[in-house]
Design an enzyme around this catalytic site. Structure first.
Site, PDB file in Angstrom:
ATOM      1  N   GLU A 129       0.809  -1.224   0.000  1.00 29.01           N
ATOM      2  CA  GLU A 129       0.000   0.000   0.000  1.00 29.01           C
ATOM      3  C   GLU A 129       0.843   1.275   0.000  1.00 29.01           C
ATOM      4  OE1 GLU A 129      -2.632  -3.151   1.984  1.00 29.01           O
ATOM      5  OE2 GLU A 129      -0.522  -2.542   2.098  1.00 29.01           O
ATOM      6  N   PHE A 173     -12.096  -6.500  13.677  1.00 24.50           N
ATOM      7  CA  PHE A 173     -10.995  -6.999  12.862  1.00 24.50           C
ATOM      8  C   PHE A 173     -10.600  -5.955  11.814  1.00 24.50           C
ATOM      9  CE2 PHE A 173      -9.664  -9.401   9.006  1.00 24.50           C
ATOM     10  CZ  PHE A 173      -8.452  -9.876   9.497  1.00 24.50           C
ATOM     11  N   GLN A 174      -9.314  -5.681  11.725  1.00 26.32           N
ATOM     12  CA  GLN A 174      -8.735  -4.713  10.793  1.00 26.32           C
ATOM     13  C   GLN A 174      -9.338  -3.316  10.948  1.00 26.32           C
ATOM     14  OE1 GLN A 174      -8.664  -6.421   6.771  1.00 26.32           O
ATOM     15  NE2 GLN A 174      -6.618  -7.221   7.214  1.00 26.32           N
ATOM     16  N   LYS A 204     -17.507  -0.112   5.400  1.00 21.06           N
ATOM     17  CA  LYS A 204     -17.936  -1.121   4.429  1.00 21.06           C
ATOM     18  C   LYS A 204     -19.428  -1.050   4.140  1.00 21.06           C
ATOM     19  CE  LYS A 204     -17.531  -5.975   3.187  1.00 21.06           C
ATOM     20  NZ  LYS A 204     -16.906  -7.290   3.486  1.00 21.06           N
ATOM     21  N   MET A 243      24.450   8.623   2.832  1.00 15.80           N
ATOM     22  CA  MET A 243      24.369   9.885   3.556  1.00 15.80           C
ATOM     23  C   MET A 243      24.584   9.666   5.055  1.00 15.80           C
ATOM     24  SD  MET A 243      24.208  13.070   2.973  1.00 15.80           S
ATOM     25  CE  MET A 243      23.361  13.504   1.454  1.00 15.80           C
TER      26      MET A 243
END
Length: 589
Positions: free
Chosen positions: A70, A132-133, A182, A498
């Site tokens: 993602e 959940f999630q 949802k 760096m």
């Protein structure tokens, strides 16, 4: 025209009339994206967004690109937005989908990139119950977005999306998150998508104050040691042509920040190079010793002016133009603030300058140029050109020569980013794509994917390092699936370069966790993804390898350049120092 109050921002369905076709929320979303002219959506599916993905499957007006993480979805949409000026769109699921996207959102926010990130959430009746999630998307993203919305009613969705795109692209651009539970994606509502929107609580100033503009013009006309300091705002407002006319009319020296490169032609004789921590000697010396400074779409950040006390120790008059009033006098007090769109303000200033006639102090300005040209003689970007060891600066120079300055150059973050900024002369805006404000490693390959989709016939090159490229290297799979043949130039010095440079100069060569001692065979890795891999170990092979790679228009090519591990980025301003206290090489240590 829709006129929306701040209260209606929280309840956008309040004044809607149910006169459009009825459809589920996911279908409303897809139709809204069609209405906004969206070409590509980068995303990754999950449970809370499956109704949305089902509707995406049924349409053919935009392409969905399945990334492998993602974070890369947001970076790819970000790269597309930077290169085109359009709003980039990403789509992720709830919970880890959102948290994986946070780095990409913060990257876009720091550089003011117009984006809409659509996130799934658990059903509205489960919010706050540790489902959940589930995560608090609004709370997590609040500090790193221009605005965010949680849509709890499908009747709100269309107008919310209209607002999201409007907020993202206007004023000082930035990312906007639209969080869709949802159940909202499958419940039905009437689709009403306004052609225009006007939010009374959000009204960016476009036209600069005429009195302040006149003051600025008068100050510029009287300047003896003037300087034009420009930043990423010039790119974002598409004001590069207006800046060129303005600067040519004045004949004054010009510098760009890292984010402003390409806003003024890098090959123009008035251009002094990038300024700041790794800027040129002449750019920094001119910044410190000018008597009138005009800052255009820049914000005097720590990487540009170094120690503010050192910078303000020299008296000068400062004009500051920006569309965001919050950045004016934030770090440095200015004398003439002008809030407005850069394009509009530059046009007005140019007309006033034309009407003002010739300057009376041209001899003083000529003397100033003589001093600047003395500073230029330092040749602060010199490096060893006689060794057969591959020098990273040489690789970037050759890319510039072979692409004739016409490629899109992406970079990751580190030494290679600075060498790309120093040695590729950007003559056009939106050709230099990098993470400036947040300094995010791993952006280079996803940026390139987003740009290649927008400009399939253009050469897109990612300049990276062996550390950065591994952060999103899985996107080589996306490049293969979606036919985005980009060129990857890895300046491989076997160090987090760096970090190693700072450890050498500041930490008495204690190289703590900066050596990459278990690197993959990048040639075999690239080939395993179905691409072309090359390993280049000698200077004499650099140009032939680049030429061969650029001939392969339809292939992604990974070029693993084995570069000098001891090379440092010069000039350098160390932490806490002023911008004239530069190290020009190891001899200054």
């Amino acid at each position: 025209m829709n006129t929306t109050t701040s209260a209606e921002l929280l309840n956008p369905a309040k004044n809607q009339t149910p006169n459009g076709p009825e459809m589920i929320g996911a279908e409303i979303l897809v139709h809204a994206l069609h209405a906004e002219g969206v070409e590509y959506v980068w995303g990754y599916p999950g449970g809370s967004v499956l109704f949305i993905y089902d509707e995406i499957f049924k349409q053919d007006k935009f392409e969905h690109i399945l990334v492998r993480h993602e974070q890369a979805a947001v970076h790819a949409a970000d790269g597309y937005a930077r290169a085109t000026g359009n709003v980039g769109v990403a789509l992720v699921t709830s919970g880890p989908g959102v948290t994986n996207a946070v780095t990409g959102i913060a990257t876009a926010y720091m550089d003011s990139i117009p984006m809409v990130i659509i996130t799934g959430n658990v059903p509205t009746n489960a919010i706050g119950e540790d489902a959940f999630q589930e995560c608090d998307t609004v709370g997590i993203t609040r500090p790193i977005v221009k605005h965010n919305f949680l849509v709890k009613d499908p009747a709100d969705l269309a107008l919310t999306l209209k607002k999201a795109f409007h907020i993202a692209r206007t004023g000082r651009p930035g990312p906007v998150v639209v969080d869709i539970p949802k159940d909202v994606s499958f419940q039905k509502a009437h689709f009403n998508y306004p052609a225009e929107i006007n939010m009374r609580s959000y009204n960016p100033v476009i036209k600069g104050h005429s009195g302040q503009v006149r003051k600025a013009v008068s100050m510029l006309m009287e300047a003896e040691r003037p300087y034009i300091y420009t930043g990423g705002g010039v790119i974002l407002s598409d004001a590069a042509p207006e800046l060129k006319v303005f600067a040519d009319l004045l004949g004054y020296p010009v510098t760009n920040t890292l984010m402003g490169l390409g806003g003024f032609p890098g090959t123009d004789p008035h251009f002094l190079g990038m300024l700041g921590m790794h800027g040129t000697y002449e750019a920094n010396m001119t910044m410190q010793h000018c008597d009138v400074l005009i800052a255009i779409g820049a914000r005097f950040d720590d990487r540009v002016i170094g120690n503010p006390a050192h910078f303000t120790s020299v008296p000068r008059k400062i004009i500051h133009i920006d569309i965001d009033p919050s950045v004016i006098s934030k770090r440095v007090k200015v004398d003439v603030p002008i809030v407005g769109d850069l394009k509009e303000v530059l046009v007005e200033m140019t007309e006033m300058l034309k009407a003002a006639g010739p300057r009376k102090n041209q001899k003083k300005v000529d003397a100033w140029w003589s001093q600047i040209n003395e500073w230029r003689k330092k040749d602060c970007l010199s490096f060893d050109r006689d060794t057969e060891i591959v020098k990273p600066q040489y690789v970037v120079e050759k890319i510039w020569e072979l692409t004739k300055g016409d490629a899109f150059i992406c970079s990751d973050v580190g030494q290679h980013q600075m060498w790309a900024a120093q040695f590729y002369k950007f003559d056009k805006p939106r050709r230099w794509i990098n993470s400036g404000g947040l300094g995010t490693m791993g952006v280079g390959l996803p940026y390139a994917m987003g740009i290649k989709k927008a400009f399939p016939d253009s050469e897109v090159v990612t300049i990276t390092g062996e550390g950065s490229i591994q952060m999103c290297i899985q996107e080589l799979s996306t490049c293969k699936q979606y036919d985005t043949p980009v060129k990857i130039v890895s300046l491989n010095n076997r160090y987090l370069g760096m970090v190693r440079q700072w450890q050498e100069l500041t930490y008495n060569k204690r190289y703590s966790s900066s050596y990459m001692d278990s690197l993959p065979d990048f040639v075999k890795l690239a080939e395993s993804y179905g691409h072309v891999g090359m390993r280049i170990e000698k200077k004499s092979d650099v140009e032939p390898a680049l030429r061969e790679a650029f001939k392969m228009k339809d292939r992604t090519v990974f070029m693993d350049f084995q570069t000098d591990p001891t090379e440092n980025v010069w000039p350098m301003v160390q932490a806490g120092k002023g911008i004239t206290e530069m190290l020009l090489g190891s001899e200054d240590l």
